[in-house]
Scaffold this active site. Structure first.
Site, PDB file in Angstrom:
ATOM      1  N   GLU A 157     -28.025 -17.185   4.744  1.00 31.48           N
ATOM      2  CA  GLU A 157     -28.844 -16.122   4.182  1.00 31.48           C
ATOM      3  C   GLU A 157     -27.909 -14.594   4.217  1.00 31.48           C
ATOM      4  O   GLU A 157     -28.262 -13.899   4.886  1.00 31.48           O
ATOM      5  CB  GLU A 157     -29.988 -16.102   5.164  1.00 31.48           C
ATOM      6  CG  GLU A 157     -30.924 -17.222   4.695  1.00 31.48           C
ATOM      7  CD  GLU A 157     -32.400 -16.939   5.659  1.00 31.48           C
ATOM      8  OE1 GLU A 157     -32.553 -16.021   6.244  1.00 31.48           O
ATOM      9  OE2 GLU A 157     -33.220 -17.746   5.368  1.00 31.48           O
ATOM     10  N   GLU A 174     -33.690 -25.178   5.867  1.00 28.63           N
ATOM     11  CA  GLU A 174     -35.042 -24.951   6.570  1.00 28.63           C
ATOM     12  C   GLU A 174     -36.311 -25.028   5.802  1.00 28.63           C
ATOM     13  O   GLU A 174     -36.349 -24.688   4.689  1.00 28.63           O
ATOM     14  CB  GLU A 174     -34.879 -23.434   7.087  1.00 28.63           C
ATOM     15  CG  GLU A 174     -33.974 -23.150   8.040  1.00 28.63           C
ATOM     16  CD  GLU A 174     -34.136 -21.613   8.337  1.00 28.63           C
ATOM     17  OE1 GLU A 174     -34.900 -20.935   7.942  1.00 28.63           O
ATOM     18  OE2 GLU A 174     -33.126 -21.213   9.100  1.00 28.63           O
TER      19      GLU A 174
END
Length: 430
Positions: free
Chosen positions: A144, A246
């Site tokens: 990220e 995730e």
């Protein structure tokens, strides 16, 4: 897929060393030639290394086997520590770890990116420490890093890190452990980031896999309503394996994990390689599948206590989330294809995105920074040969995204939102 399908490798118990995993086309295969799908868990008990306490790994791995997991993701490790005990435990449990190469002080920052020798060497130390384990499934070069379109100037640095880590792996004659990136599921970055990291035609620079941290599926919902249909459009015939690094929205709760039926079902299973559930340990954000004890005061101190939670001991399932996931995985047996029957030529070739699309800043297949180069924004526009047409997947579904509950990069200073179409210009950072 070919007509002759066979059961994929999913969570089988083993008594000997696991077969290694390789990325071929848009699929993972074991060294025995079987397709591999991830049924995994994010596993980071503390900010420190969770793979150094062998007894704790034994307790956790035993319950993970009962859950049906075959993989874990570990975000932070200490390359100087001894991981032999935990890695053997997970190997015997049929569990493949994916390891993040970056550390707390070597992140690539989104608004002031650089890629220097110190970062390279720290990433290499992590690779050196884990490459010897046959059950290492892959390495992440970042998590990220980019969370909005006007941070996309960092994308070439992600690609540069990928290039140099693959070169280091090959120079050292290591096993070709796949190296990839874990992206935030941000609507304005779709599909530019995933296309950019696999475009240009140079496999030595492109990621070996692309993973997505996505919390779009919030039970109760359905495939067409969840946002997964949009993700599938962009993943169709993707050039490398793509999976969820995730997932597991907890709003409104409890979590039913209905998305697992979609990921491993007919809509997505031909293009996606599985999912990792966020997360193993119960914390303040209430995403845990297990706990090691009741919640404590935030100021509580003691052995294995941090942030108001006990972070070691006997894992106790958080109900009903644990059993809901266990029940889902028990009924999911995705079918795969033999490596010998697989033709990777059917996958797509993604064009490099052009700047200006939804605020994306990188214009085509720009030259990547070398080690020690930093970013400035006042470069001239590229020549016509440097520009590439943006890749737009078929379909008309509008992308959506939900807030990612997992910790994102904390670097908050931003570029001007009006800075569109900027190209990269690199200067050496000594």
């Amino acid at each position: 897929m070919k007509a002759s399908l066979l059961s994929a490798v999913v969570g089988a118990a083993v008594t000997h060393a696991l077969p290694t995993i390789e990325a071929v086309g848009n699929k993972f295969f074991t060294s025995k030639g079987d397709q591999f799908f991830l049924k995994g868990i994010a596993y980071q008990l503390t900010p420190a290394d969770p793979l150094i306490d062998t007894e704790q790994c034994k307790r956790d791995a035993a319950l993970m086997e009962k859950l049906g997991a075959n993989s874990i993701r570990v975000y932070h490790v200490d390359p100087s520590a001894n991981h032999d005990g935990c890695m053997e435990v997970f190997d015997k449990a049929g569990i493949y770890p994916l390891i993040d190469l970056d550390t707390f002080d070597t992140y690539i920052l989104p608004n002031d990116p650089w890629w220097n020798q110190t970062q390279h060497d720290r990433y290499a130390e992590v690779m050196d420490a884990f490459i010897k384990y046959d059950n290492v499934l892959g390495f992440f070069v970042g998590n990220e890093i980019i969370i909005q379109a006007d941070q996309s100037q960092a994308a070439p640095y992600i690609k540069a890190a990928t290039r140099d880590m693959k070169a280091y792996r090959d120079k050292k004659k290591y096993r070709k452990v796949p190296i990839g990136y874990s992206a935030a599921d941000i609507a304005e970055l779709r599909p530019m980031l995933q296309d950019y990291l696999t475009c240009g035609g140079n496999s030595s620079e492109n990621v070996d896999f692309f993973a997505l941290n996505s919390y779009e599926w919030c039970d109760p919902t359905k495939y067409a309503e969840s946002g997964y249909a949009n993700l599938q459009i962009m993943a169709k015939d993707f050039p490398v394996p793509i999976f969820f690094s995730e997932t597991g929205c907890n709003v409104p709760g409890p979590r039913l994990f209905g998305d697992q039926n979609a990921i491993f079902g007919p809509e997505m299973v031909n293009d996606w390689s599985g999912a990792l559930i966020y997360e193993w340990i119960e914390e303040e954000n209430h995403y845990g599948l297990i706990s090691y004890g009741p919640k404590l005061e935030p100021t509580a101190t003691g052995e294995n206590i941090e942030g108001g939670f006990t972070r070691a001991g006997t894992p106790t399932p958080v109900l009903p989330d644990f059993t809901n996931l266990q029940s889902q995985w028990a009924t999911i047996t995705p079918t795969g294809i033999k490596r010998s029957d697989y033709d990777a030529k059917h996958v797509s070739t993604r064009a490099c995105p052009t700047s200006g699309v939804q605020g994306w800043l990188i214009n085509g297949n720009v030259a990547l920074p070398t080690i020690g180069q930093t970013f400035t924004t006042n470069a001239p526009k590229p020549t016509a040969t440097e520009e590439a047409e943006v890749s737009q997947p078929a379909g008309s579904a509008s992308p959506i995204s939900t807030k990612n509950p997992a910790p994102m990069n904390k670097e908050l200073t931003g570029m001007s939102a009006g800075l569109v179409g900027v190209m990269l210009f690199f200067t050496f950072w000594l």
